[in-house]
Design an enzyme around this catalytic site. Sequence first.
Site, short mmCIF file in Angstrom:
data_model
loop_
_atom_site.label_atom_id
_atom_site.label_comp_id
_atom_site.label_asym_id
_atom_site.label_seq_id
_atom_site.Cartn_x
_atom_site.Cartn_y
_atom_site.Cartn_z
CG MET A 244 -0.36 0.18 2.59
SD MET A 244 -1.61 -0.15 3.80
CE MET A 244 -0.91 -0.16 5.26
CG HIS B 53 5.16 -0.35 11.40
ND1 HIS B 53 5.62 -1.56 11.63
CD2 HIS B 53 5.90 0.24 10.60
CE1 HIS B 53 6.96 -1.73 10.90
NE2 HIS B 53 7.04 -0.63 10.28
CD GLU B 54 -0.11 0.34 8.38
OE1 GLU B 54 -0.82 1.14 7.80
OE2 GLU B 54 0.87 -0.29 7.69
N GLY B 55 0.35 4.52 11.75
CA GLY B 55 -0.31 5.55 12.50
C GLY B 55 0.38 5.79 13.84
#
Length: 599
Positions: free
Chosen positions: A162, A441-443
Amino acid sequence: MQAELISRRDIDFLLYEVLDLEKLTQLERFADHSRETFDQVIATAETLARDYFEPHAAKLDENEPQFKNGTVELIPEVKEALEHFYAAGFGAATQDYELGGMQLPFSISVICKALFTAGNVSTHAYPALSGANANVIKNFASQEQKDLYLQPLLDGRFTGTMALTEPQAGSSLADIKTLAKPVSEGVYSLKGNKIFISGGDHSLSENIIHLVLARVQGAPAGIKGLSLFLVPKYLVNPDGSLGPRNDVALGGLIHKMGYRGTTSTLLHFGEQGGAVAYLIGEAGQGLAYMFQMMNEARIGVGVGAVALGYTAYLQAVDYALDRPQGRAVGNRDAASPQLAIIQHADIRRMLLEAKSYVEGGLCLSLYGAQLADTKSWHPDKTEQEKAAALLEILTPVLKSWPSRYCLEANYLAIQVHGGYGYTRDYPLERLYRDNRLNPIHEGTEGIQSLDLLGRKLFMGDAYSLLCKEIAETLEAVRHTPALAELVGHLEEALQKFRQTTDRLLELKASQGTALFLANSSLYLDVTGKLVVSWLWLRQAQVACQGLSANPASQEQAFYRGKMNACQYYLRWELPKIHAACELLSSGDATCYQAEAETF
């Protein structure tokens, strides 16, 4: 004896005694399964993780991917491990039979992911990202796109990424500049740069499928102007064969402190005129589509953090049992034998703290996975909606709490090892470095806290449902003598949490949103501590039943361990929320008002 990656006894306890996940087999989706099939799958994952993932973890960490002669080189053990992973069916574990899947519950796949991550997080990152990528294509892409890309992703022939982050934008997706110009129906020419793209280039698969957030030419500024595009490294012909190389170039590898074996890349799209990109779904809906992948990845990050902390904790227990050092307090006889360090009170304190984090974190992750299964497959719409609401409000906690506190378990495991914990003779320092990436990671925790306090708190009745679930557990165990004190602690904490939430809403009304959100990370931490305490009480409820059912059982030590960890967490950790709630309720503006020039 080599420590387990994750305690199999604890896995069984959480799956079948606490969460009663065997009842999922009553749902039509999982009717072909039983506890036996679940156990077989978990055992296979554990074997593969032991035999093919864990053995090269240190070697991969020491031999990072290298960009040479236009290609990315990785040690061969990575590809071998992934071949075994996909051959065993784990790439499509939760998918429909028609797609070659096993139709396993998400809950069971979460345990398998934890085992692979505990064995080697860098190698497992490739199929983990690819699986999330495939789910976006399955749910939102056109039939033509599914026909070309979905099955190869599930089989491991293709891998996926992504691609959100850009150098100038970071986490601020509203500032994305990657531009897509229409060429023909659904086909665009895409130009832009993406950074920190995990798995962005390698030679582990025939093709790499990038899901790219970009702005269609003429689209409005901000997140409403973002669309999602499928951009393959190699174009794919209508018959599924590979065509020419797309205009996607590797700008360089980024070398991080952990996850060293997972390529982290700078990607250039369109340097030679424009990368061929295919619109997924509707224009302007890109962030909504990508949030599915992001939310799945957020749960995955939390599970991964648990796994890395858990395996470090078990190694620390083994070390503490075998390492002789020092003598009992008051024993000055230098000729007497040394004690195993687990006999020292402060070592037991550190191990108990770590145990409360990793076993609490695993319960949290599995509870979240159970909600996802219920949301997707329960026949009762009311139950679906309830699970969906709880999962929404808990997703920030599922990601952030393990990323913070299971990392703390890694720190404690190093400390138990003493000086040896800081050396490469033991895997502890590598596991710590790997886990240290999960808080971002991921925010970040700050982003997760804004999501919780700024959005999720106001989504339907999720907040009320969560408080009700906790209250129902309190009522269920209120008359269990061994838990009376702990019930009191959690009841007081729940009341304080509710009062603080009400007070914050008053502050928002009187002082505005900016100050209301300024201390959101503290609110997230309070919520996490409350939820994990609740889940520990649920574990203790079952442990009490186990202790009374058969006092002579060999299981007594396991259940006493559960009671010890619950007591630790609710006596030592939960009370910390009272001071935090006082600070939140006061509307303290210390951080908010600190001027930039004072730093």
